[in-house]
Scaffold this active site. Structure first.
Site, PDB file in Angstrom:
ATOM      1  N   LYS A 203       0.841  -1.204   0.000  1.00  0.00           N
ATOM      2  CA  LYS A 203       0.000   0.000   0.000  1.00  0.00           C
ATOM      3  C   LYS A 203       0.875   1.254   0.000  1.00  0.00           C
ATOM      4  CE  LYS A 203      -3.600   2.391   2.502  1.00  0.00           C
ATOM      5  NZ  LYS A 203      -4.549   2.437   3.598  1.00  0.00           N
ATOM      6  N   GLU A 209      10.792  -4.601   4.087  1.00  0.00           N
ATOM      7  CA  GLU A 209      10.937  -5.998   3.652  1.00  0.00           C
ATOM      8  C   GLU A 209      10.523  -6.152   2.187  1.00  0.00           C
ATOM      9  OE1 GLU A 209       9.338  -4.839   6.339  1.00  0.00           O
ATOM     10  OE2 GLU A 209       9.224  -6.341   7.948  1.00  0.00           O
ATOM     11  N   GLY A 263      -4.707  -1.796   4.967  1.00  0.00           N
ATOM     12  CA  GLY A 263      -3.866  -2.912   4.524  1.00  0.00           C
ATOM     13  C   GLY A 263      -4.486  -4.268   4.808  1.00  0.00           C
ATOM     14  N   ARG A 264      -4.991  -4.450   6.034  1.00  0.00           N
ATOM     15  CA  ARG A 264      -5.531  -5.778   6.386  1.00  0.00           C
ATOM     16  C   ARG A 264      -6.949  -5.987   5.852  1.00  0.00           C
ATOM     17  NH1 ARG A 264      -4.206  -2.631  10.410  1.00  0.00           N
ATOM     18  NH2 ARG A 264      -5.803  -1.734  11.774  1.00  0.00           N
ATOM     19  N   GLU A 349      -3.995  -6.655  15.012  1.00  0.00           N
ATOM     20  CA  GLU A 349      -3.524  -5.345  14.548  1.00  0.00           C
ATOM     21  C   GLU A 349      -4.662  -4.330  14.649  1.00  0.00           C
ATOM     22  OE1 GLU A 349      -0.148  -4.772  11.530  1.00  0.00           O
ATOM     23  OE2 GLU A 349      -1.900  -4.243  10.352  1.00  0.00           O
ATOM     24  N   HIS A 380      -3.025 -33.127  18.376  1.00  0.00           N
ATOM     25  CA  HIS A 380      -1.886 -33.911  18.873  1.00  0.00           C
ATOM     26  C   HIS A 380      -0.751 -32.999  19.311  1.00  0.00           C
ATOM     27  CE1 HIS A 380      -3.783 -37.612  17.388  1.00  0.00           C
ATOM     28  NE2 HIS A 380      -4.263 -36.795  16.477  1.00  0.00           N
ATOM     29  N   LYS A 489       9.868  -0.391  13.763  1.00  0.00           N
ATOM     30  CA  LYS A 489      10.426  -0.097  12.439  1.00  0.00           C
ATOM     31  C   LYS A 489      11.459   1.026  12.545  1.00  0.00           C
ATOM     32  CE  LYS A 489       6.167  -1.057   9.829  1.00  0.00           C
ATOM     33  NZ  LYS A 489       5.123  -0.484   8.968  1.00  0.00           N
TER      34      LYS A 489
HETATM   35  O1  F6P Z   1       2.661  -4.146   9.877  1.00  0.00           O
HETATM   36  C1  F6P Z   1       2.190  -2.894   9.564  1.00  0.00           C
HETATM   37  C2  F6P Z   1       1.635  -2.810   8.170  1.00  0.00           C
HETATM   38  O2  F6P Z   1       1.473  -1.468   7.894  1.00  0.00           O
HETATM   39  C3  F6P Z   1       0.323  -3.558   7.964  1.00  0.00           C
HETATM   40  O3  F6P Z   1      -0.783  -2.864   8.444  1.00  0.00           O
HETATM   41  C4  F6P Z   1       0.332  -3.743   6.491  1.00  0.00           C
HETATM   42  O4  F6P Z   1      -0.597  -4.709   6.081  1.00  0.00           O
HETATM   43  C5  F6P Z   1       1.763  -4.152   6.269  1.00  0.00           C
HETATM   44  O5  F6P Z   1       2.505  -3.369   7.192  1.00  0.00           O
HETATM   45  C6  F6P Z   1       2.284  -3.947   4.871  1.00  0.00           C
HETATM   46  O6  F6P Z   1       2.223  -2.606   4.491  1.00  0.00           O
HETATM   47  P1  F6P Z   1       2.348  -2.171   2.980  1.00  0.00           P
HETATM   48  O7  F6P Z   1       1.203  -2.754   2.240  1.00  0.00           O
HETATM   49  O8  F6P Z   1       2.308  -0.676   2.992  1.00  0.00           O
HETATM   50  O9  F6P Z   1       3.652  -2.690   2.446  1.00  0.00           O
END
Ligand code: F6P
Length: 524
Positions: A203, A209, A263-264, A349, A380, A489
């Site tokens: 987003k 990452e 995002g979620r 979250e 199990h 972060k």
């Molecule tokens: O972990 C925080 C967060 O902002 C989430 O809410 C989101 O889904 C994820 O990182 C990835 O963010 P982006 O889509 O901006 O890479």
């Protein structure tokens, strides 16, 4: 708004809890064998059985009264009509519009035409990839997709593609989420850059990452095919079009979604591109349709039989009246292996908050720990803890009615185990031997999907989204922001230069830990 704990409805609920305190679940069934019928509710074809929760029809009525006192019906209207319900980030939360809601106004503008355009682009692109018409730089069709993203930009597509595995007739999708070189190497192992399409889902288009993995994928592809291949092999799903453009993507490779899609909650947007590539846009649309059916019911069903609302209210009851600190999601379907993780992000979250919308610290507990596993293997592993541990939690059994595949015996055994576990948790056993005794009275909800397909998956996930909205509304917290994840972060960006050998100021604890790691790396 004063806390929900000060309302008359909550006081009535506490009195009711105290009155029920001595009555075990097993006794509730003895007293009222009709409670199965009375406490099982339908939504978009799903059945949600609350009859093994420590509730009665009167509890449902009192919880509905609490929801009314907390203004849930008006809050639902505000969310669906595009008002700024994400107050801290000053945004709407209109992910419901992505699944076909006819009322999609944001700041007085009808966003439906824009959403339809975006969806049409998604349809045309994914069909071209699946038909082998959108080709790689060497003229070969794509056989594989590398899906690069994390959190909400990955968990939904991962879950959906896994769940719809039986219907996956497009290129194979592999996910890279973690910033761990091993994951990158494993995902690309055996892949040919010439037949691999990379989808960067972010987003913000700034997530460390994802951007590092995108860079690694770019190097992997350009070293094999040349830098000019990037425009053929990379697409992006993002709200940050300038950043994706700067990264080098032409406009036609960028599939945008609005900043009012959290995002979620973004699975329904262009973040779902890997799903549409894997199973086809028609099935992706069925997923949207299942979610939309839930939206309609959430908006219109009376609270006393409104499934997403009741799921949320049952959680409030368990958390705040009964004091349970965890919810275990038990998927009796191997293809729902990622469901607990998906729900962890959606619930923890969204509701891992300690202040209300206006910044007032809460004086009650909010989100429980959400965890779980795939069954029957979990039986199990951790079910011993569920049956005889010292904590009481609530379990959510996810059961698929129709057999998956031809092996009906497997399905019969799976179903018998799902039923047995919730019965055992409820009734327990006491044979006079302390080591063998199970206390029982451990509550659970069972959600039954008629079958595991795109429609019912969409419905299930939408039920959970609105469950979260219900809990957040009762608690008065904002489920659409996530500022808590920022601190780590920031600190990571301060530590990174030190990891790389720079002499930068660090907290003594981090300096010490880096020294320990370095010593072990040197001796390994
Ligand atoms: O972990 C925080 C967060 O902002 C989430 O809410 C989101 O889904 C994820 O990182 C990835 O963010 P982006 O889509 O901006 O890479």
């Amino acid at each position: 708004m004063p806390p929900f704990t000060t309302t008359a409805a909550w006081r009535s609920l506490l009195e009711h809890r105290d009155a029920l305190a001595g009555t075990k679940l097993s006794r509730m069934w003895d007293d009222d064998p009709g409670r199965g019928e009375a406490l099982t509710f339908g939504c978009a074809g799903l059945a949600v059985d609350l009859s093994k929760q420590r509730i009665t029809p009167q509890t449902v009525a009192l919880l509905a009264a609490l929801a009314r006192e907390r203004g849930l019906p008006a809050a639902i209207d505000r969310m669906f009509s595009g008002e700024t319900v994400n107050v801290t980030e000053k945004r709407a939360a209109l992910h419901t519009a992505l699944r076909g809601d006819e009322h999609a106004m944001v700041d007085g503008t009808d966003v439906r035409p824009e959403l339809q355009r975006d969806h049409e682009r998604m349809r045309v692109f994914t069909e071209a990839v699946r038909a082998g018409q959108w080709k790689g730089a060497t003229g070969l069709a794509f056989t594989h997709v590398l899906a690069l993203g994390i959190g909400g930009s990955s968990l939904g597509p991962q879950l959906a593609i896994e769940a719809l595995h039986a219907e996956a007739d497009g290129p194979e999708v592999r996910f890279i989420t973690n910033i761990d070189a091993a994951e990158f190497d494993d995902a690309t192992e055996g892949l040919d850059p010439a037949t691999t399409l990379a989808v960067i889902a972010s987003k913000t288009f700034t997530t460390q990452e994802t951007m590092e993995n995108a860079l690694a994928a770019r190097q992997w592809i350009s070293s094999a095919l040349g830098e000019a291949a990037i425009a053929k092999h990379f697409i992006a799903s993002t709200s940050n079009i300038p950043a994706a453009t700067q990264w080098g993507l032409p406009e036609c490779n960028i599939f945008p979604f609005a900043d009012w899609v959290g995002g979620r909650y973004s699975l329904w947007s262009s973040v779902g591109l890997p799903i549409a590539i894997a199973v086809g846009i028609a099935r992706f649309d069925r997923m949207l349709a299942g979610a939309h059916a839930v939206d309609l019911q959430f908006r219109s069903d009376p609270l006393e039989r409104n499934v997403p609302a009741l799921m949320g209210l049952a959680s409030v009851w368990n958390r705040n009246a009964l004091g349970f600190s965890s919810e275990a999601v038990l998927s009796y379907a191997s293809r729902l292996e990622h469901l607990p993780q998906y729900l962890q992000q959606l619930e923890m979250e969204s509701m891992g908050k300690r202040v209300t919308e206006d910044g007032t610290p809460v004086d009650f507990h909010t989100c429980p720990v959400v965890w779980g596993g795939t069954e029957t293997p979990g039986q199990h592993a951790f079910h011993q803890w569920l049956h005889q541990g010292t904590d009481t939690m609530s379990c959510e059994f996810i059961v698929v009615a129709q057999a998956m595949g031809e092996r009906t015996t497997h399905h019969e055994i799976l179903l018998s185990n799902a039923c047995a576990q919730s019965e055992a948790l409820m009734n327990g056993v006491d044979k006079g031997d302390a080591a063998r005794a199970c206390p029982g009275n451990r509550p659970s909800t069972t959600i039954v999907l008629p079958r595991l397909d795109a429609y019912y998956l969409g419905a299930l996930l939408a039920c959970y989204e609105h469950k979260v909205f219900t809990q957040a509304t009762v608690w008065g917290i904002n489920p659409f922001d996530q500022f808590g994840v920022e601190l780590g972060k920031t600190i990571a960006s301060e530590i990174l230069p030190a990891v790389r050998g720079a002499n930068v100021p660090l907290h003594a604890a981090s300096r010490h830990l880096l020294d320990v790691i370095r010593k072990l790396a040197a001796s390994a």
